[in-house]
Enzyme design. Structure first.
Site, PDB file in Angstrom:
ATOM      1  N   ASP A  70       0.813  -1.212   0.000  1.00 48.69           N
ATOM      2  CA  ASP A  70       0.000   0.000   0.000  1.00 48.69           C
ATOM      3  C   ASP A  70       0.848   1.264   0.000  1.00 48.69           C
ATOM      4  OD1 ASP A  70       0.934  -0.308   2.645  1.00 48.69           O
ATOM      5  OD2 ASP A  70      -0.970  -1.156   3.284  1.00 48.69           O
ATOM      6  N   ASP A 140      -7.532  -4.387  14.697  1.00 44.97           N
ATOM      7  CA  ASP A 140      -8.880  -4.775  14.277  1.00 44.97           C
ATOM      8  C   ASP A 140      -8.847  -5.846  13.186  1.00 44.97           C
ATOM      9  OD1 ASP A 140      -7.963  -3.322  12.124  1.00 44.97           O
ATOM     10  OD2 ASP A 140      -9.520  -1.772  12.206  1.00 44.97           O
ATOM     11  N   HIS A 142      -7.254  -5.837  10.274  1.00 41.85           N
ATOM     12  CA  HIS A 142      -7.186  -5.468   8.859  1.00 41.85           C
ATOM     13  C   HIS A 142      -5.836  -5.859   8.250  1.00 41.85           C
ATOM     14  CE1 HIS A 142      -5.381  -1.613  10.446  1.00 41.85           C
ATOM     15  NE2 HIS A 142      -4.604  -1.778   9.386  1.00 41.85           N
ATOM     16  N   GLU A 147      -9.779  -2.193   5.637  1.00 39.38           N
ATOM     17  CA  GLU A 147     -10.392  -2.013   6.939  1.00 39.38           C
ATOM     18  C   GLU A 147     -11.554  -2.987   7.138  1.00 39.38           C
ATOM     19  OE1 GLU A 147      -8.838  -0.099   8.869  1.00 39.38           O
ATOM     20  OE2 GLU A 147      -8.430   1.893   8.071  1.00 39.38           O
TER      21      GLU A 147
END
Length: 263
Positions: A70, A140, A142, A147
């Site tokens: 990314d 979380d 991801h 996300e």
């Protein structure tokens, strides 16, 4: 799925680096090794060991082609918060024979994000796919900037970053979450799971819930890491600190079946 439990972060990184090195050594100029790479704190120890091996003449990167996960939108690659800068500062600049033309990182300054992402997917496909994608996960769960509630079949594209992610990443922006870009270009969950192997690094107490959801939870786009359960070549390398929310039986099971495996 394999779960490799190591005593601490350093041993986790050594295991992961030597696993990747063994894979790279089997490839040649006519058949380069296609390696997916992440940023963040988790892979730094792996990058240090791979660079050490390379500098010592134990491992060549001459036949490696890399694709990063990314990049922030709107950050010039010369800025030290960009992932282009991170990768060169923490890894590529320390390799003696990595060819610059074999380094692929999404361009966050592109005027056409859709075309940039489509071209990235096409270039990966032109090599026959990624041999091994290393990654980390967020608290979380991801993967990359996918996300919670991102499609598990998603491809490389533009992502909106959550407030929580911007707060976590604000440590690189003077602890000001407002300075963290609101968007990023990211490979998709499907891009990662299309790879022949996926090696995910999970370390620290703060990742314990994410590890438990990855290994023991239901497959759900709420926890994008859970997509690894459907991958035939998924490996989790973790430290003891990250195992706090695994059930005792699960913890003992993976220790037992991996106890005689060197890599």
């Amino acid at each position: 799925m394999r779960v490799i439990i190591q005593e601490d972060y350093d041993k986790m990184c050594l295991w992961a680096a030597h696993y990747i090195a063994d894979k790279i050594k089997n490839h040649t100029e006519d058949r380069p090794f296609i390696l997916g790479l992440p940023t963040g704190s988790s892979p730094i120890g792996v990058y240090k060991e791979l660079a050490r091996m390379n500098q010592a003449g134990e491992l060549s990167f001459a036949y490696v082609v890399s694709f990063n996960m990314d990049e922030y939108v709107g950050l010039d690659h010369d800025l030290d918060q960009s992932y282009w800068y991170f990768m060169h500062d923490n890894f590529f600049n320390h390799l003696v024979d990595m060819k610059p033309e074999n380094i692929n990182i999404l361009n966050g300054m592109t005027e056409d994000p859709e075309a940039e992402c489509a071209a990235y997917e096409e270039k990966i496909a032109s090599y026959g796919g990624i041999n091994l994608f290393m990654g980390g996960i967020g608290v979380d769960g991801h993967i990359a900037f996918n996300e919670p509630f991102t499609s598990l079949a998603s491809r490389t594209g533009l992502r909106t970053l959550t407030t929580d992610t911007r707060i976590v990443n604000s440590r690189f922006f003077g602890n000001d979450s407002e300075k963290v870009p609101a968007y990023a270009l990211s490979v998709g969950v499907g891009t990662v799971t299309d790879s022949k192997e996926v090696l995910i690094l999970i370390n620290g107490h703060n990742k314990a819930r994410a590890l438990a959801k990855t290994v023991e939870g239901n497959v759900s786009h709420k926890w994008t890491c859970s997509a690894l359960q459907m991958h035939n070549g998924a490996i989790i390398a973790c430290d003891e600190a990250a195992c706090g929310e695994l059930t005792v039986d699960t913890y003992k099971y993976f220790l037992d079946i991996e106890k005689d495996q060197r890599l």
